[in-house]
Design an enzyme around this catalytic site. Sequence first.
Site, PDB file in Angstrom:
ATOM      1  N   HIS A 217       0.835  -1.198   0.000  1.00 26.71           N
ATOM      2  CA  HIS A 217       0.000   0.000   0.000  1.00 26.71           C
ATOM      3  C   HIS A 217       0.868   1.246   0.000  1.00 26.71           C
ATOM      4  O   HIS A 217       0.580   2.204  -0.709  1.00 26.71           O
ATOM      5  CB  HIS A 217      -1.025   0.063   1.125  1.00 26.71           C
ATOM      6  CG  HIS A 217      -1.975   1.208   0.854  1.00 26.71           C
ATOM      7  ND1 HIS A 217      -2.944   1.142  -0.128  1.00 26.71           N
ATOM      8  CD2 HIS A 217      -2.018   2.473   1.325  1.00 26.71           C
ATOM      9  CE1 HIS A 217      -3.555   2.311  -0.233  1.00 26.71           C
ATOM     10  NE2 HIS A 217      -3.013   3.139   0.634  1.00 26.71           N
ATOM     11  N   TYR A 221       1.747   5.483  -2.348  1.00 22.12           N
ATOM     12  CA  TYR A 221       2.139   6.853  -1.985  1.00 22.12           C
ATOM     13  C   TYR A 221       3.526   7.174  -2.537  1.00 22.12           C
ATOM     14  O   TYR A 221       3.856   8.336  -2.753  1.00 22.12           O
ATOM     15  CB  TYR A 221       2.037   7.063  -0.477  1.00 22.12           C
ATOM     16  CG  TYR A 221       0.614   6.848  -0.016  1.00 22.12           C
ATOM     17  CD1 TYR A 221      -0.401   7.684  -0.485  1.00 22.12           C
ATOM     18  CD2 TYR A 221       0.259   5.784   0.796  1.00 22.12           C
ATOM     19  CE1 TYR A 221      -1.721   7.468  -0.144  1.00 22.12           C
ATOM     20  CE2 TYR A 221      -1.057   5.554   1.133  1.00 22.12           C
ATOM     21  CZ  TYR A 221      -2.047   6.398   0.661  1.00 22.12           C
ATOM     22  OH  TYR A 221      -3.359   6.166   0.986  1.00 22.12           O
ATOM     23  N   PHE A 369      -8.087   2.494  -9.365  1.00 24.89           N
ATOM     24  CA  PHE A 369      -6.665   2.836  -9.528  1.00 24.89           C
ATOM     25  C   PHE A 369      -6.320   3.422 -10.893  1.00 24.89           C
ATOM     26  O   PHE A 369      -5.236   3.956 -11.057  1.00 24.89           O
ATOM     27  CB  PHE A 369      -5.738   1.708  -9.068  1.00 24.89           C
ATOM     28  CG  PHE A 369      -5.693   0.429  -9.854  1.00 24.89           C
ATOM     29  CD1 PHE A 369      -5.188   0.393 -11.127  1.00 24.89           C
ATOM     30  CD2 PHE A 369      -6.077  -0.763  -9.255  1.00 24.89           C
ATOM     31  CE1 PHE A 369      -5.093  -0.803 -11.817  1.00 24.89           C
ATOM     32  CE2 PHE A 369      -5.996  -1.962  -9.925  1.00 24.89           C
ATOM     33  CZ  PHE A 369      -5.498  -1.979 -11.233  1.00 24.89           C
ATOM     34  N   HIS A 370      -7.261   3.377 -11.845  1.00 20.67           N
ATOM     35  CA  HIS A 370      -6.958   4.133 -13.074  1.00 20.67           C
ATOM     36  C   HIS A 370      -7.241   5.623 -12.879  1.00 20.67           C
ATOM     37  O   HIS A 370      -6.714   6.445 -13.622  1.00 20.67           O
ATOM     38  CB  HIS A 370      -7.723   3.561 -14.279  1.00 20.67           C
ATOM     39  CG  HIS A 370      -7.051   2.309 -14.784  1.00 20.67           C
ATOM     40  ND1 HIS A 370      -7.349   1.064 -14.301  1.00 20.67           N
ATOM     41  CD2 HIS A 370      -6.055   2.134 -15.690  1.00 20.67           C
ATOM     42  CE1 HIS A 370      -6.572   0.163 -14.888  1.00 20.67           C
ATOM     43  NE2 HIS A 370      -5.777   0.790 -15.732  1.00 20.67           N
ATOM     44  N   ARG A 431     -11.977  -8.473 -11.494  1.00 15.84           N
ATOM     45  CA  ARG A 431     -11.047  -7.421 -11.948  1.00 15.84           C
ATOM     46  C   ARG A 431     -10.101  -7.968 -13.001  1.00 15.84           C
ATOM     47  O   ARG A 431      -9.728  -7.283 -13.927  1.00 15.84           O
ATOM     48  CB  ARG A 431     -10.264  -6.838 -10.776  1.00 15.84           C
ATOM     49  CG  ARG A 431      -9.429  -7.831 -10.033  1.00 15.84           C
ATOM     50  CD  ARG A 431      -8.640  -7.199  -8.893  1.00 15.84           C
ATOM     51  NE  ARG A 431      -7.422  -6.549  -9.361  1.00 15.84           N
ATOM     52  CZ  ARG A 431      -6.497  -6.060  -8.560  1.00 15.84           C
ATOM     53  NH1 ARG A 431      -6.681  -6.099  -7.250  1.00 15.84           N
ATOM     54  NH2 ARG A 431      -5.410  -5.511  -9.032  1.00 15.84           N
ATOM     55  N   ARG A 432      -9.653  -9.225 -12.836  1.00 13.18           N
ATOM     56  CA  ARG A 432      -8.729  -9.834 -13.790  1.00 13.18           C
ATOM     57  C   ARG A 432      -9.534 -10.869 -14.564  1.00 13.18           C
ATOM     58  O   ARG A 432      -9.868 -11.919 -14.028  1.00 13.18           O
ATOM     59  CB  ARG A 432      -7.553 -10.467 -13.047  1.00 13.18           C
ATOM     60  CG  ARG A 432      -6.634  -9.398 -12.481  1.00 13.18           C
ATOM     61  CD  ARG A 432      -5.801  -9.875 -11.344  1.00 13.18           C
ATOM     62  NE  ARG A 432      -4.680  -8.962 -11.111  1.00 13.18           N
ATOM     63  CZ  ARG A 432      -3.945  -8.960 -10.017  1.00 13.18           C
ATOM     64  NH1 ARG A 432      -4.193  -9.801  -9.055  1.00 13.18           N
ATOM     65  NH2 ARG A 432      -2.941  -8.113  -9.897  1.00 13.18           N
TER      66      ARG A 432
HETATM   67 FE1  HAS Z   1      -5.969   2.720  -3.388  1.00 15.90          FE
HETATM   68  C1  HAS Z   1      -6.498  -0.661  -3.953  1.00 15.90           C
HETATM   69  C2  HAS Z   1      -7.805   2.537  -0.502  1.00 15.90           C
HETATM   70  C3  HAS Z   1      -5.221   6.028  -2.669  1.00 15.90           C
HETATM   71  C4  HAS Z   1      -3.747   2.765  -5.998  1.00 15.90           C
HETATM   72  N1  HAS Z   1      -5.287   1.342  -4.733  1.00 15.90           N
HETATM   73  C5  HAS Z   1      -5.625   0.002  -4.803  1.00 15.90           C
HETATM   74  C6  HAS Z   1      -4.926  -0.620  -5.889  1.00 15.90           C
HETATM   75  C7  HAS Z   1      -4.116   0.347  -6.451  1.00 15.90           C
HETATM   76  C8  HAS Z   1      -4.361   1.572  -5.718  1.00 15.90           C
HETATM   77  C9  HAS Z   1      -3.167   0.162  -7.612  1.00 15.90           C
HETATM   78  O1  HAS Z   1      -8.818   0.354   1.369  1.00 15.90           O
HETATM   79  C10 HAS Z   1      -5.044  -2.083  -6.335  1.00 15.90           C
HETATM   80  C11 HAS Z   1      -3.937  -2.936  -5.757  1.00 15.90           C
HETATM   81  C12 HAS Z   1      -4.105  -4.366  -6.189  1.00 15.90           C
HETATM   82  O2  HAS Z   1      -3.535  -4.737  -7.233  1.00 15.90           O
HETATM   83  O3  HAS Z   1      -4.837  -5.116  -5.538  1.00 15.90           O
HETATM   84  N2  HAS Z   1      -6.470   4.038  -1.893  1.00 15.90           N
HETATM   85  C13 HAS Z   1      -7.257   3.772  -0.841  1.00 15.90           C
HETATM   86  C14 HAS Z   1      -7.439   4.989  -0.045  1.00 15.90           C
HETATM   87  C15 HAS Z   1      -6.713   5.974  -0.665  1.00 15.90           C
HETATM   88  C16 HAS Z   1      -6.097   5.367  -1.819  1.00 15.90           C
HETATM   89  C17 HAS Z   1      -8.247   5.150   1.204  1.00 15.90           C
HETATM   90  N3  HAS Z   1      -4.741   4.130  -4.184  1.00 15.90           N
HETATM   91  C18 HAS Z   1      -4.559   5.413  -3.720  1.00 15.90           C
HETATM   92  C19 HAS Z   1      -3.556   6.067  -4.505  1.00 15.90           C
HETATM   93  C20 HAS Z   1      -3.133   5.153  -5.447  1.00 15.90           C
HETATM   94  C21 HAS Z   1      -3.896   3.936  -5.232  1.00 15.90           C
HETATM   95  C22 HAS Z   1      -3.060   7.469  -4.252  1.00 15.90           C
HETATM   96  C23 HAS Z   1      -2.097   5.272  -6.498  1.00 15.90           C
HETATM   97  C24 HAS Z   1      -1.376   6.331  -6.726  1.00 15.90           C
HETATM   98  N4  HAS Z   1      -6.977   1.241  -2.430  1.00 15.90           N
HETATM   99  C25 HAS Z   1      -7.612   1.358  -1.241  1.00 15.90           C
HETATM  100  C26 HAS Z   1      -8.078   0.035  -0.820  1.00 15.90           C
HETATM  101  C27 HAS Z   1      -7.704  -0.879  -1.787  1.00 15.90           C
HETATM  102  C28 HAS Z   1      -7.008  -0.092  -2.797  1.00 15.90           C
HETATM  103  C29 HAS Z   1      -8.810  -0.315   0.415  1.00 15.90           C
HETATM  104  C30 HAS Z   1      -7.929  -2.397  -1.794  1.00 15.90           C
HETATM  105  C31 HAS Z   1      -9.155  -2.729  -2.539  1.00 15.90           C
HETATM  106  C32 HAS Z   1      -9.332  -4.242  -2.653  1.00 15.90           C
HETATM  107  O4  HAS Z   1     -10.293  -4.748  -2.047  1.00 15.90           O
HETATM  108  O5  HAS Z   1      -8.541  -4.915  -3.300  1.00 15.90           O
HETATM  109  C33 HAS Z   1      -6.562   7.407  -0.175  1.00 15.90           C
HETATM  110  O6  HAS Z   1      -5.210   7.711   0.028  1.00 15.90           O
HETATM  111  C34 HAS Z   1      -7.177   8.402  -1.117  1.00 15.90           C
HETATM  112  C35 HAS Z   1      -7.123   9.815  -0.568  1.00 15.90           C
HETATM  113  C36 HAS Z   1      -7.456  10.827  -1.621  1.00 15.90           C
HETATM  114  C37 HAS Z   1      -8.138  11.954  -1.466  1.00 15.90           C
HETATM  115  C38 HAS Z   1      -8.339  12.885  -2.614  1.00 15.90           C
HETATM  116  C39 HAS Z   1      -7.624  14.226  -2.382  1.00 15.90           C
HETATM  117  C40 HAS Z   1      -7.688  15.044  -3.620  1.00 15.90           C
HETATM  118  C41 HAS Z   1      -6.681  15.817  -4.070  1.00 15.90           C
HETATM  119  C42 HAS Z   1      -6.864  16.508  -5.389  1.00 15.90           C
HETATM  120  C43 HAS Z   1      -6.807  18.026  -5.303  1.00 15.90           C
HETATM  121  C44 HAS Z   1      -7.324  18.620  -6.565  1.00 15.90           C
HETATM  122  C45 HAS Z   1      -6.584  19.349  -7.434  1.00 15.90           C
HETATM  123  C46 HAS Z   1      -7.194  19.802  -8.715  1.00 15.90           C
HETATM  124  C47 HAS Z   1      -5.156  19.670  -7.220  1.00 15.90           C
HETATM  125  C48 HAS Z   1      -8.687  12.351  -0.156  1.00 15.90           C
HETATM  126  C49 HAS Z   1      -5.407  15.992  -3.350  1.00 15.90           C
HETATM  127  C50 HAS Z   1      -7.895  21.096  -8.565  1.00 15.90           C
HETATM  128  C51 HAS Z   1      -8.382  21.509  -9.898  1.00 15.90           C
HETATM  129  C52 HAS Z   1      -9.231  22.511 -10.117  1.00 15.90           C
HETATM  130  C53 HAS Z   1      -9.631  22.810 -11.493  1.00 15.90           C
HETATM  131  C54 HAS Z   1      -9.811  23.297  -9.019  1.00 15.90           C
END
Ligand code: HAS
Length: 542
Positions: A217, A221, A369-370, A431-432
């Site tokens: 996990h 990050y 994750f996409h 998923r796969r």
């Molecule tokens: Fe995840 C599974 C939970 C973040 C990638 N995640 C995956 C897998 C991948 C992945 C690849 O709890 C599959 C792995 C596999 O092969 O089995 N993930 C989370 C949570 C977060 C999270 C709670 N994941 C990520 C990030 C990834 C990523 C980052 C890649 C870079 N994920 C899971 C869980 C699984 C999981 C379970 C397992 C599922 C299962 O059952 O298999 C958090 O960190 C997310 C927090 C994000 C936010 C959003 C903040 C927004 C921001 C944008 C600001 C906007 C801007 C634009 C700058 C709170 C910072 C403004 C624009 C204007 C025009 C105004």
Amino acid sequence: MYTRDDRFVRWQLYLGFVSLFVGLLMGLFQAVDRANIDLYSSVGLQSYWQGLTLHGVLNVLVFTFAFNAGFLTYVTSRALGRPMAVNALTQAQFWLMLVGVLMAGFAILSNSATVLFTFYPPLKADPIFYLGLVFVVVSTWCTLANIALSVRAWRADNPGQKVPLQAFMSLVTYIMWVLCSVGVAVEVLVLILPWTLGITEKIDPELSRTFFWLSGHAIVYFWLLPVYISWYTMLPKQAGGKLHSDPLARLVFLLFLLLSIPVGLHHQYTDPGVPVIFKYIQAILTFAVFFPSVITAFSVIAALENAGRNRGGKGILGWVFKLPWGDPSVAAQLVGGLAFLSGGISGLVNASYNVNQIVHNTSFVPGHFHLTVGTAVTLSIMGIMYWLLPSLTGRKLWGLRFAQANVWLWAVGVAIMSRGMSQAGIAGEPRRFYASAATYHLPEWDFPNLMQAVGGTLMFLGGLCFFIVLVGTLFFSRERDESVRMPNVDVIIPAEKGAAIFTDRIGTWVWFALALILLSYGPFLITYIANPAFVARGLRAW
Ligand code: HAS
């Protein structure tokens, strides 16, 4: 300013982008497979599974790792205003990664490592695959050593000064990764290699998965934080705004150091053998690691609002339209951020213990994750390259229209594809899934699968535009432009001396991080290793 490290930084980036190109091609194959078009044999691959292994390994283990090594070496040297401390380490990180990628790539292409990027035992690949991955991981350790030594040398020359923000962030990113990489190092060196070399006969799949996810996990990050460095310290400058608070940005990175690792069990909610209490503890910590991203959303959007208002934006949302959307470097990162807003929320769906039972192992997960690694990270990296490549080569960016097409094709493509994946996942699609060869399928999957095929094709076309710009800039750009420098944002509240002492004592934070890992994994691992519940011989399922 060119430094002696830049040649290897460029090579490292090229290694990453060659991998990305092949990885994206495999992505296209997977997308159209959902519409029952099987392209694997057209390039000599044996199956969907071999293509999926290439897709996963090249995109998330090679492309991201190579980019991070090159980019954060560049960032650290520019932020400290000096070459990296040990040029031999800059070279070593490149050569080790190259050798590792060639070894793992050979194993995958010769169809002796069709084990996907998660390489869960009892699937058993040729040892050369795992050895290749060991080289890649050791290469990242060289990068950390080089960044740490460079920061130390800078500190010795600047006693009492706070470490420049971008160098601080680069250092924390690599410390976090290297700490967590111990999990996968134990998995491969202690469990998998002796087993694939025939020294041990059996392996414990559950124990292997637990060590894998201890790293697995936090790895997400490691993909994300270099992009956060850009969103915090470069993007606002590119858009014409200021960041509100330097100490808050440092605190966010330290929170990632503390909280990224002790959450791996949220990938194992459905696994037998792990006591529920530890799954709950890590579920709560997962909600905690959500928090630094929420702070990031507020901080970065505030800096962008500042930029939009400086450009004459009025009203609640008028500033959004004043942002320089025509600049593909900025637009790619804004779209990346917007995708992350919804990708982050789908992460919360995954993280919720009971809802996870519905989405786990379905295509809802790649839908998540996409949006995160597939867009927030990858599209932002493409945007970063639109200034980084000119800065490293002195050539003017070639093909502005292609760069703009890259951003919007990708944006529309991922919106359609991830929507299709999420819908199919909720309807139970695995998923796969080798769709074109499957002997079973539900009619509810048909339309979302079509969305995956259409969206994935658009993303591939967007990616192709990126590569046209990359190749065009390297080989066809005739104009020189030596003026492009790394953007470095101005901050409204700089780090006060007191705050810097609190945040810059990174060693203390590492001890806290270690304590949390031990508390959240230690009791389970000690009891489990004493009474292993599952063992298997290993199999070749392809
Ligand atoms: Fe995840 C599974 C939970 C973040 C990638 N995640 C995956 C897998 C991948 C992945 C690849 O709890 C599959 C792995 C596999 O092969 O089995 N993930 C989370 C949570 C977060 C999270 C709670 N994941 C990520 C990030 C990834 C990523 C980052 C890649 C870079 N994920 C899971 C869980 C699984 C999981 C379970 C397992 C599922 C299962 O059952 O298999 C958090 O960190 C997310 C927090 C994000 C936010 C959003 C903040 C927004 C921001 C944008 C600001 C906007 C801007 C634009 C700058 C709170 C910072 C403004 C624009 C204007 C025009 C105004």
